[in-house]
Design a protein around this motif. Structure first.
Motif, PDB file in Angstrom:
ATOM      1  N   ILE A  91       0.848  -1.190   0.000  1.00 27.14           N
ATOM      2  CA  ILE A  91       0.000   0.000   0.000  1.00 27.14           C
ATOM      3  C   ILE A  91       0.885   1.241   0.000  1.00 27.14           C
ATOM      4  O   ILE A  91       1.853   1.332   0.770  1.00 27.14           O
ATOM      5  N   THR A  92       0.528   2.178  -0.878  1.00 25.71           N
ATOM      6  CA  THR A  92       1.203   3.477  -0.894  1.00 25.71           C
ATOM      7  C   THR A  92       0.158   4.571  -0.709  1.00 25.71           C
ATOM      8  O   THR A  92      -0.828   4.630  -1.447  1.00 25.71           O
ATOM      9  N   LEU A  93       0.375   5.433   0.280  1.00 22.48           N
ATOM     10  CA  LEU A  93      -0.522   6.550   0.567  1.00 22.48           C
ATOM     11  C   LEU A  93       0.160   7.857   0.195  1.00 22.48           C
ATOM     12  O   LEU A  93       1.382   7.989   0.301  1.00 22.48           O
ATOM     13  N   THR A  94      -0.630   8.817  -0.235  1.00 22.60           N
ATOM     14  CA  THR A  94      -0.131  10.169  -0.468  1.00 22.60           C
ATOM     15  C   THR A  94      -0.825  11.114   0.495  1.00 22.60           C
ATOM     16  O   THR A  94      -2.057  11.179   0.533  1.00 22.60           O
ATOM     17  N   PHE A  95      -0.043  11.816   1.296  1.00 21.56           N
ATOM     18  CA  PHE A  95      -0.581  12.766   2.273  1.00 21.56           C
ATOM     19  C   PHE A  95      -0.253  14.179   1.804  1.00 21.56           C
ATOM     20  O   PHE A  95       0.885  14.625   1.869  1.00 21.56           O
ATOM     21  N   SER A  96      -1.273  14.880   1.317  1.00 25.10           N
ATOM     22  CA  SER A  96      -1.125  16.271   0.890  1.00 25.10           C
ATOM     23  C   SER A  96      -1.451  17.175   2.062  1.00 25.10           C
ATOM     24  O   SER A  96      -2.597  17.250   2.506  1.00 25.10           O
ATOM     25  N   ILE A  97      -0.446  17.879   2.564  1.00 24.54           N
ATOM     26  CA  ILE A  97      -0.622  18.766   3.713  1.00 24.54           C
ATOM     27  C   ILE A  97      -0.408  20.202   3.273  1.00 24.54           C
ATOM     28  O   ILE A  97       0.433  20.483   2.407  1.00 24.54           O
ATOM     29  N   GLU A  98      -1.179  21.111   3.838  1.00 23.24           N
ATOM     30  CA  GLU A  98      -1.167  22.494   3.366  1.00 23.24           C
ATOM     31  C   GLU A  98       0.193  23.160   3.468  1.00 23.24           C
ATOM     32  O   GLU A  98       0.526  24.056   2.697  1.00 23.24           O
ATOM     33  N   GLY A  99       1.007  22.782   4.426  1.00 18.91           N
ATOM     34  CA  GLY A  99       2.324  23.365   4.616  1.00 18.91           C
ATOM     35  C   GLY A  99       2.960  22.811   5.870  1.00 18.91           C
ATOM     36  O   GLY A  99       2.374  21.972   6.564  1.00 18.91           O
ATOM     37  N   LEU A 100       4.151  23.289   6.163  1.00 16.35           N
ATOM     38  CA  LEU A 100       4.863  22.858   7.367  1.00 16.35           C
ATOM     39  C   LEU A 100       5.395  24.066   8.136  1.00 16.35           C
ATOM     40  O   LEU A 100       6.384  23.961   8.862  1.00 16.35           O
ATOM     41  N   SER A 101       4.717  25.209   7.977  1.00 17.22           N
ATOM     42  CA  SER A 101       5.167  26.445   8.603  1.00 17.22           C
ATOM     43  C   SER A 101       4.646  26.623  10.020  1.00 17.22           C
ATOM     44  O   SER A 101       4.934  27.628  10.664  1.00 17.22           O
ATOM     45  N   HIS A 102       3.858  25.668  10.490  1.00 17.79           N
ATOM     46  CA  HIS A 102       3.276  25.731  11.831  1.00 17.79           C
ATOM     47  C   HIS A 102       3.660  24.450  12.561  1.00 17.79           C
ATOM     48  O   HIS A 102       3.662  23.362  11.972  1.00 17.79           O
ATOM     49  N   PRO A 103       4.008  24.543  13.852  1.00 17.23           N
ATOM     50  CA  PRO A 103       4.437  23.335  14.575  1.00 17.23           C
ATOM     51  C   PRO A 103       3.396  22.225  14.585  1.00 17.23           C
ATOM     52  O   PRO A 103       3.744  21.043  14.617  1.00 17.23           O
ATOM     53  N   PHE A 104       2.119  22.594  14.547  1.00 12.74           N
ATOM     54  CA  PHE A 104       1.079  21.565  14.519  1.00 12.74           C
ATOM     55  C   PHE A 104       1.130  20.776  13.218  1.00 12.74           C
ATOM     56  O   PHE A 104       0.898  19.559  13.204  1.00 12.74           O
ATOM     57  N   LEU A 105       1.431  21.444  12.113  1.00 11.29           N
ATOM     58  CA  LEU A 105       1.516  20.768  10.832  1.00 11.29           C
ATOM     59  C   LEU A 105       2.706  19.813  10.804  1.00 11.29           C
ATOM     60  O   LEU A 105       2.629  18.711  10.252  1.00 11.29           O
ATOM     61  N   VAL A 106       3.807  20.234  11.404  1.00 14.75           N
ATOM     62  CA  VAL A 106       4.977  19.365  11.505  1.00 14.75           C
ATOM     63  C   VAL A 106       4.636  18.118  12.316  1.00 14.75           C
ATOM     64  O   VAL A 106       5.038  16.999  11.973  1.00 14.75           O
ATOM     65  N   LYS A 107       3.861  18.298  13.381  1.00 11.88           N
ATOM     66  CA  LYS A 107       3.431  17.164  14.199  1.00 11.88           C
ATOM     67  C   LYS A 107       2.551  16.215  13.392  1.00 11.88           C
ATOM     68  O   LYS A 107       2.670  14.987  13.511  1.00 11.88           O
ATOM     69  N   GLN A 108       1.678  16.760  12.560  1.00 12.34           N
ATOM     70  CA  GLN A 108       0.822  15.931  11.721  1.00 12.34           C
ATOM     71  C   GLN A 108       1.674  15.052  10.796  1.00 12.34           C
ATOM     72  O   GLN A 108       1.406  13.858  10.626  1.00 12.34           O
ATOM     73  N   LYS A 109       2.651  15.637  10.182  1.00 21.27           N
ATOM     74  CA  LYS A 109       3.546  14.889   9.294  1.00 21.27           C
ATOM     75  C   LYS A 109       4.236  13.765  10.061  1.00 21.27           C
ATOM     76  O   LYS A 109       4.307  12.612   9.597  1.00 21.27           O
ATOM     77  N   GLN A 110       4.740  14.090  11.228  1.00 18.84           N
ATOM     78  CA  GLN A 110       5.443  13.093  12.041  1.00 18.84           C
ATOM     79  C   GLN A 110       4.531  11.919  12.395  1.00 18.84           C
ATOM     80  O   GLN A 110       4.917  10.751  12.262  1.00 18.84           O
ATOM     81  N   LEU A 111       3.312  12.226  12.833  1.00 22.89           N
ATOM     82  CA  LEU A 111       2.386  11.168  13.238  1.00 22.89           C
ATOM     83  C   LEU A 111       1.959  10.313  12.054  1.00 22.89           C
ATOM     84  O   LEU A 111       1.788   9.093  12.182  1.00 22.89           O
ATOM     85  N   ALA A 112       1.784  10.940  10.884  1.00 19.91           N
ATOM     86  CA  ALA A 112       1.408  10.178   9.700  1.00 19.91           C
ATOM     87  C   ALA A 112       2.509   9.201   9.318  1.00 19.91           C
ATOM     88  O   ALA A 112       2.246   8.030   8.991  1.00 19.91           O
ATOM     89  N   GLU A 113       3.749   9.666   9.365  1.00 21.13           N
ATOM     90  CA  GLU A 113       4.874   8.805   9.005  1.00 21.13           C
ATOM     91  C   GLU A 113       5.052   7.675  10.014  1.00 21.13           C
ATOM     92  O   GLU A 113       5.344   6.524   9.643  1.00 21.13           O
ATOM     93  N   GLU A 114       4.845   7.976  11.296  1.00 22.54           N
ATOM     94  CA  GLU A 114       4.950   6.936  12.324  1.00 22.54           C
ATOM     95  C   GLU A 114       3.853   5.885  12.148  1.00 22.54           C
ATOM     96  O   GLU A 114       4.105   4.680  12.295  1.00 22.54           O
TER      97      GLU A 114
END
Length: 372
Positions: A91-114
């Motif tokens: 399975i390959t997923l694509t996660f389109s996130i609005e940006g990484l300029s906010h610490p919450f967005l960075v956390k979202q990326k981290q949790l998705a990858e984990e």
């Protein structure tokens, strides 16, 4: 939470005299076209007739708002993939996130990858760098190149329907995390409880100021036209309007960013020397307001926000701010839901996580941790 500027839709402005305000009409792209009209909604003004019209407009906004609807429908309906993958299929997923300029967005990326690593699947996280047009292009590229599922945290949903139609044609299921939209057919939406967060904070503020009258409030709202900001601001304002002891004297957008929010707060504080409370539609807004207060040498003004970020915890612990509400990231949960769906398991149409209010007492007791 990207700095996209539109006309501010906050309905509280329409019936309250707001000095230095940026209120104007706009389209809520997450509105439910089947929602009841204003005349069909029973207005609960709490006996405060002077705020009846403002309360009616705020109620109408929330009745049409995605996040109010999602909270009501959370875990009540499910979707199941009609063409599931085999147990051993990659399975390959694509996660389109609005940006990484906010610490919450960075956390979202981290949790998705984990979560992807935990599930044994591949995930491609694509940041739009706070550019809604780039995000749409990123989604079209992912559809064209092929992916098993799309996960999205959109900066703005206007025009997104056309892209999602392309995904449906390609038979690529899609999911929303944190923010979502109505009028489309995602497999699942795991959304933040923006309306519930605003309501919880508003009710706490009313209780905190019990016995006081004419409490002057300045609101730093989020992104103009964004349903999450509309939900938080209107749900927060309703308890205050019903209490009849608060004056919402100003409202300007801070785009969910600290720097923009500091400028908005400076404008409002300059025009309103008697502000008692500064409210941020998120903690970045609240912290921007706090910076404006400190720069102006203003004391005796309370600050509250929403998100539960580390810097806000520090401000509350130091007595510089009163309260926040924990905003829980959802990207990891959506990865779990996407994998389940692709494997043929049912997933909820809507899921909304519970919220937790944080004050100095809860921090000192060790009963709360920052969301990011």
């Amino acid at each position: 939470m990207s700095p996209i500027r539109k006309a501010l839709p906050t309905l509280v402005c329409a019936a309250t005299a707001l000095a230095m305000s940026a209120c104007s009409s706009s389209v809520d792209n997450n509105a439910d076209p089947t929602a009841a009209s204003a005349t069909d909604i029973s207005v609960d003004d709490g006996g405060c007739t002077k705020n009846h019209d403002a309360i009616a407009k705020a109620q109408q906004t929330l009745a049409n708002n995605l996040y109010g609807i999602a909270a009501e429908q959370s875990d009540k309906g499910t979707n199941t993939n009609p063409d599931p993958k085999g147990a051993g299929d990659p399975i390959t997923l694509t996660f389109s996130i609005e940006g990484l300029s906010h610490p919450f967005l960075v956390k979202q990326k981290q949790l998705a990858e984990e979560a992807a690593a935990r599930n044994g699947v591949k995930i491609n996280v694509v940041s739009a760098n706070d550019d809604v047009n780039q995000q749409f292009n990123d989604l079209q590229t992912a559809i064209a190149q092929g992916t098993d599922a799309l996960m999205m945290m959109p900066a703005n949903t206007e025009g997104l329907g056309a892209v999602l139609s392309q995904a449906e044609t390609a038979k690529i299921p899609y999911f929303f995390t944190q923010k979502g939209m109505l009028g489309v057919k995602p497999a699942s939406q795991v959304l933040a409880p923006y309306a519930n967060e605003g309501k919880m904070l508003g009710e706490w503020v009313v209780d905190h100021y019990k016995g006081r009258s004419d409490v002057n409030v300045a609101i730093i709202s989020g992104i103009p036209g964004d349903a999450s900001s509309d939900a938080r601001v209107n749900a927060f304002a309703l308890p205050l309007l019903r209490a009849c002891t608060f004056n919402i004297v100003a409202n300007q957008p801070g785009n969910y960013r600290r720097g923009d929010s500091e400028k908005a707060a400076q404008n409002m504080l300059s025009a309103n020397p008697n502000v008692d409370l500064v409210v941020g539609a998120n903690d970045e807004a609240a912290l921007g307001g706090l910076s404006a207060l400190q720069s102006a040498g203003r004391t005796g003004v309370d600050v509250v926000g929403m998100d539960g970020e580390t810097d806000m915890f520090t401000a509350i612990k130091n007595g510089q701010a009163l309260a926040t509400v924990i905003h829980k990231p959802t990207a990891g949960i959506v990865v779990d839901e996407a994998v389940k769906y692709l494997r043929g398991e049912p997933v909820p149409e809507f899921k909304v996580l519970p919220e937790d209010l944080v004050t100095k007492e809860t921090i000192d007791a060790g009963s709360a941790e920052p969301a990011f």
